[in-house]
Design an enzyme around this catalytic site. Structure first.
Site, PDB file in Angstrom:
ATOM      1  N   ASN A  42       0.849  -1.201   0.000  1.00 17.71           N
ATOM      2  CA  ASN A  42       0.000   0.000   0.000  1.00 17.71           C
ATOM      3  C   ASN A  42       0.882   1.247   0.000  1.00 17.71           C
ATOM      4  O   ASN A  42       1.939   1.290   0.647  1.00 17.71           O
ATOM      5  CB  ASN A  42      -1.019  -0.010   1.150  1.00 17.71           C
ATOM      6  CG  ASN A  42      -0.410  -0.158   2.525  1.00 17.71           C
ATOM      7  OD1 ASN A  42       0.641  -0.766   2.691  1.00 17.71           O
ATOM      8  ND2 ASN A  42      -1.085   0.389   3.515  1.00 17.71           N
ATOM      9  N   GLU A  44       0.404   5.233   0.568  1.00 18.09           N
ATOM     10  CA  GLU A  44      -0.535   6.265   1.038  1.00 18.09           C
ATOM     11  C   GLU A  44      -0.096   7.661   0.611  1.00 18.09           C
ATOM     12  O   GLU A  44       0.991   7.862   0.056  1.00 18.09           O
ATOM     13  CB  GLU A  44      -0.679   6.160   2.556  1.00 18.09           C
ATOM     14  CG  GLU A  44      -1.229   4.796   2.959  1.00 18.09           C
ATOM     15  CD  GLU A  44      -1.575   4.690   4.429  1.00 18.09           C
ATOM     16  OE1 GLU A  44      -1.132   5.532   5.234  1.00 18.09           O
ATOM     17  OE2 GLU A  44      -2.299   3.737   4.777  1.00 18.09           O
ATOM     18  N   GLU A  55      -2.883  -4.678  -3.195  1.00 18.37           N
ATOM     19  CA  GLU A  55      -3.328  -5.590  -4.263  1.00 18.37           C
ATOM     20  C   GLU A  55      -3.354  -4.864  -5.607  1.00 18.37           C
ATOM     21  O   GLU A  55      -2.929  -5.380  -6.630  1.00 18.37           O
ATOM     22  CB  GLU A  55      -4.742  -6.112  -3.964  1.00 18.37           C
ATOM     23  CG  GLU A  55      -4.880  -6.858  -2.666  1.00 18.37           C
ATOM     24  CD  GLU A  55      -5.255  -5.956  -1.494  1.00 18.37           C
ATOM     25  OE1 GLU A  55      -4.671  -4.857  -1.355  1.00 18.37           O
ATOM     26  OE2 GLU A  55      -6.133  -6.355  -0.715  1.00 18.37           O
ATOM     27  N   CYS A  91     -10.215  -5.098  -0.038  1.00 14.35           N
ATOM     28  CA  CYS A  91     -11.342  -4.164  -0.044  1.00 14.35           C
ATOM     29  C   CYS A  91     -12.167  -4.348  -1.322  1.00 14.35           C
ATOM     30  O   CYS A  91     -11.756  -5.016  -2.273  1.00 14.35           O
ATOM     31  CB  CYS A  91     -10.834  -2.723   0.073  1.00 14.35           C
ATOM     32  SG  CYS A  91     -10.139  -2.077  -1.462  1.00 14.35           S
TER      33      CYS A  91
HETATM   34  N1  THU Z   1      -5.421  -1.411   2.131  1.00 21.31           N
HETATM   35  C1  THU Z   1      -4.822  -2.280   1.266  1.00 21.31           C
HETATM   36  O1  THU Z   1      -3.638  -2.163   0.945  1.00 21.31           O
HETATM   37  N2  THU Z   1      -5.577  -3.283   0.754  1.00 21.31           N
HETATM   38  C2  THU Z   1      -6.908  -3.472   1.009  1.00 21.31           C
HETATM   39  O2  THU Z   1      -7.515  -4.343   0.428  1.00 21.31           O
HETATM   40  C3  THU Z   1      -7.567  -2.642   2.001  1.00 21.31           C
HETATM   41  C4  THU Z   1      -6.800  -1.490   2.517  1.00 21.31           C
HETATM   42  C5  THU Z   1      -4.615  -0.315   2.679  1.00 21.31           C
HETATM   43  C6  THU Z   1      -5.074   1.059   2.269  1.00 21.31           C
HETATM   44  C7  THU Z   1      -4.558   1.884   3.407  1.00 21.31           C
HETATM   45  O3  THU Z   1      -3.225   2.269   3.125  1.00 21.31           O
HETATM   46  C8  THU Z   1      -4.575   0.973   4.617  1.00 21.31           C
HETATM   47  O4  THU Z   1      -4.685  -0.348   4.086  1.00 21.31           O
HETATM   48  C9  THU Z   1      -5.709   1.212   5.588  1.00 21.31           C
HETATM   49  O5  THU Z   1      -6.918   1.239   4.941  1.00 21.31           O
END
Ligand code: THU
Length: 131
Positions: A42, A44, A55, A91
């Site tokens: 991830n 941000e 993903e 998600c």
């Molecule tokens: N996040 C993911 O990397 N994958 C998911 O399927 C759900 C959320 C990340 C996004 C964000 O940086 C952190 O998790 C908290 O939501």
């Protein structure tokens, strides 16, 4: 490539997570049908909405390299700097991206740090939208 080996690569990808805002570090390892691996974490942003999940990072890396067929993805997530202690599932947005490129039998592996669980995309996104 065993499920555990793919998950080990997801743990490796998680180490690159850029997650100063949520404090959740996520890693993914995507296996293509021709045996290539694409790692994602991830990423941000201070403006929040540009954030990309682990993903989707993995999928977009693969697509941009011309790879479009996939068999499995391993995902691990949890508090930054801690070992994962619960099953981190993709998600809805990431499930929809999987739907774009994967068939119903695409496999999604998750872990709580102790055991592996496996779903198919059809189980996590029943009756998913596709044109
Ligand atoms: N996040 C993911 O990397 N994958 C998911 O399927 C759900 C959320 C990340 C996004 C964000 O940086 C952190 O998790 C908290 O939501």
């Amino acid at each position: 490539m065993t499920d555990q080996e793919l998950m080990d690569l997801a743990f490796k990808a998680r180490q690159s997570s850029y997650s100063p805002y949520s404090g959740y570090a996520v890693g993914a390892a995507l296996l293509s049908e021709d045996g290539r691996i694409f790692l994602g974490c991830n990423v941000e942003n201070a403006s929040y909405s540009p954030t990309c999940c682990a993903e989707r990072t993995a999928f977009f890396k693969a697509i941009s390299e011309g790879v479009h067929t996939f068999s499995r993805i391993a995902i691990v997530g949890g508090k930054r700097g801690e070992e994962p202690d619960s099953f981190f599932t993709p998600c809805g947005v990431c499930r929809q991206v999987m739907r774009e490129f994967c068939e119903d039998d695409f496999e999604i592996l998750v872990t709580d740090g102790k055991e592996l669980k496996k779903w198919t995309l059809a189980e996590l996104l029943p009756a998913g939208f596709r044109l």
